[in-house]
Design a protein around this motif. Structure first.
Motif, PDB file in Angstrom:
ATOM      1  N   THR A  81     -29.808  36.269   8.496  1.00 39.33           N
ATOM      2  CA  THR A  81     -30.049  35.060   7.705  1.00 39.33           C
ATOM      3  C   THR A  81     -29.721  33.750   8.413  1.00 39.33           C
ATOM      4  N   CYS A  82     -28.762  33.751   9.306  1.00 37.77           N
ATOM      5  CA  CYS A  82     -28.319  32.491   9.930  1.00 37.77           C
ATOM      6  C   CYS A  82     -29.283  32.092  11.039  1.00 37.77           C
TER       7      CYS A  82
ATOM      8  N   GLU B 115     -17.207  26.982   2.252  1.00 36.01           N
ATOM      9  CA  GLU B 115     -16.683  27.646   1.055  1.00 36.01           C
ATOM     10  C   GLU B 115     -17.585  27.458  -0.166  1.00 36.01           C
TER      11      GLU B 115
ATOM     12  N   GLY C 221     -20.903  27.436  -0.086  1.00 36.92           N
ATOM     13  CA  GLY C 221     -22.245  27.969   0.135  1.00 36.92           C
ATOM     14  C   GLY C 221     -23.096  26.999   0.930  1.00 36.92           C
ATOM     15  N   LYS C 222     -24.058  27.562   1.674  1.00 32.12           N
ATOM     16  CA  LYS C 222     -24.936  26.721   2.491  1.00 32.12           C
ATOM     17  C   LYS C 222     -26.238  27.472   2.717  1.00 32.12           C
TER      18      LYS C 222
ATOM     19  N   VAL D 222     -24.927  32.718   6.808  1.00 28.35           N
ATOM     20  CA  VAL D 222     -24.622  34.129   6.606  1.00 28.35           C
ATOM     21  C   VAL D 222     -23.639  34.265   5.454  1.00 28.35           C
ATOM     22  N   GLU D 223     -23.986  35.092   4.486  1.00 28.10           N
ATOM     23  CA  GLU D 223     -23.055  35.355   3.398  1.00 28.10           C
ATOM     24  C   GLU D 223     -21.964  36.310   3.890  1.00 28.10           C
ATOM     25  N   ALA D 224     -20.736  36.076   3.480  1.00 24.31           N
ATOM     26  CA  ALA D 224     -19.613  36.880   3.966  1.00 24.31           C
ATOM     27  C   ALA D 224     -18.481  36.878   2.951  1.00 24.31           C
ATOM     28  N   VAL D 225     -17.529  37.781   3.166  1.00 28.17           N
ATOM     29  CA  VAL D 225     -16.352  37.877   2.304  1.00 28.17           C
ATOM     30  C   VAL D 225     -15.112  37.929   3.199  1.00 28.17           C
TER      31      VAL D 225
ATOM     32  N   ALA E 226     -22.527  40.098   5.276  1.00 26.93           N
ATOM     33  CA  ALA E 226     -23.379  40.803   4.327  1.00 26.93           C
ATOM     34  C   ALA E 226     -24.041  42.019   4.972  1.00 26.93           C
TER      35      ALA E 226
ATOM     36  N   LYS F  97     -15.670  34.710  -1.410  1.00 29.44           N
ATOM     37  CA  LYS F  97     -17.006  34.689  -0.815  1.00 29.44           C
ATOM     38  C   LYS F  97     -17.206  33.359  -0.093  1.00 29.44           C
TER      39      LYS F  97
ATOM     40  N   SER G 285     -19.738  31.258   3.247  1.00 29.06           N
ATOM     41  CA  SER G 285     -20.949  31.255   4.066  1.00 29.06           C
ATOM     42  C   SER G 285     -20.556  30.806   5.475  1.00 29.06           C
TER      43      SER G 285
END
Length: 371
Positions: free
Chosen positions: A260-261, A291, A293-294, A298-301, A319, A341, A343
């Protein structure tokens, strides 16, 4: 008092086992040059070939224009500092430092003068009448270094000289060694497996693996633009993330990282128009955390966070399931908690794009420093 070292197509074998298959290397006069690599990679073997302690099965070794392959070790005018200090337990500090001068039949006046000079340079003159058993590890290493330098060698060879010291002493001694080398200006070849130590003391570093030089460069060059996957992962900490690089007709690329990035990449070499699977080396400090979202990130935890004063270290799961380490400058009152969560984007000018097999870096400017 100092020489350039040239090694051309060196080969070292032990029976049927080839430790160094074909190695060429130029070490400049007066520089601090480090052989860096994991245990068993051949770096100490090469150092001992320079010293004359190991046989040479192929190639040529030169001090300036003089070929030294067949010159006996005691006639190469080298100073050697070993891992275990190798100082004489029954001699005082002064007697240890002056030992080489005595063997060279120097006059009593010259012995005293030069011994006093190096006792002072190493800051051990107050211990001159002590036996080694009454010295700390760092003080013993200073004695070994003074003994190696007092004979005015053309080359100083150092084999893992700090590995027996505790962490604090290692930092103190590596600063002392670098300062002294700068003052004396002697060509120094230093062997270590500690990449932080190598980066702290070296003018240039040769990264070794399996008897083959992976890359030669300054600490900054090796850290910022590693030539391949081995150098990228051995020098400092890095995250290796799968990506896809699409190259257009103008030679610029569009990188998709962790699905995604996106990032626009310029300065590519050796790639025609097309899409390529790549490995992307991202240092922990090259991630940017969002923090709130963008889009396109890349979505991450966050799985864990560790506060270490100046910086906070985060272990993060992307993700895609990939895990990465991230280092961020600490703030006064905020640490991202586990299970949060987030980004991620990357500082695209600092990442490195490697071939799928890790053998090369596709960015311009990634070359050995041989000028």
């Amino acid at each position: 008092m100092s020489v350039a070292i040239k090694i051309s197509h060196a080969v070292k074998k032990y029976g049927n086992n080839t430790v160094i298959p074909d190695l060429s290397l130029d070490i400049r006069e007066g520089e601090f040059f480090t052989l860096l690599g994991p245990s068993g990679c051949g770096k100490t073997t090469l150092l001992r070939m320079i010293a004359g302690f190991n046989s040479i099965e192929g190639g040529d070794f030169y001090f300036n224009e003089k070929r030294i392959n067949d010159v006996e070790p005691n006639k190469r005018n080298i100073g050697m500092v070993f891992q275990n200090y190798a100082i004489f337990p029954h001699l005082t500090v002064r007697q240890n430092v002056g030992f080489g001068l005595k063997n060279r039949k120097c006059s009593k006046e010259e012995m005293e003068s030069r011994t006093d000079e190096y006792l002072k340079l190493m800051q051990i003159e107050e211990y001159k009448d002590r036996l080694p058993e009454r010295l700390s590890g760092g003080q013993q290493q200073r004695v070994a270094l003074a003994r190696a330098l007092v004979i005015h060698p053309d080359v100083l060879l150092m084999d893992e000289p700090l590995s027996n010291l505790d962490a604090k002493l290692r930092v103190e001694m590596r600063s002392a060694i670098k300062d002294i080398q700068n003052q004396v200006g002697i060509t120094t070849v230093y062997v270590t497996h500690d990449q932080e130590e190598a980066m702290a003391v070296s003018d240039r570093i040769a990264v070794f693996n399996h008897g083959v030089i992976q890359q030669i460069g300054t600490p900054q060059q090796l850290y910022q633009r590693p030539k391949n996957l081995f150098t990228a992962t051995f020098i400092g900490r890095t995250n290796i993330v799968e990506g896809t690089l699409t190259v257009g007709e103008n030679g610029t690329g569009s990188l998709v990282l962790a699905r995604t990035c996106g990032a626009d990449i310029t300065g590519l070499k050796g790639l025609g128009k097309g899409t390529y699977p790549v490995k992307v080396s991202v240092r922990p400090e090259e991630f940017v955390i969002h923090e709130s979202g963008k889009a396109g990130a890349v979505e991450a935890v966050v799985e864990s966070s560790i506060f270490l004063g100046l910086n906070t270290h985060y272990n993060v799961r992307l993700a895609t399931g990939e895990r990465v380490d991230i280092i961020q400058e600490s703030t006064i009152d905020h640490i991202i908690k586990p299970q949060t969560k987030i980004s991620l984007t990357v500082k695209q000018e600092k990442i490195n794009i490697l071939s799928e097999d890790g053998s090369r870096n596709y960015l311009v400017g990634v070359e050995d420093d041989e000028e």
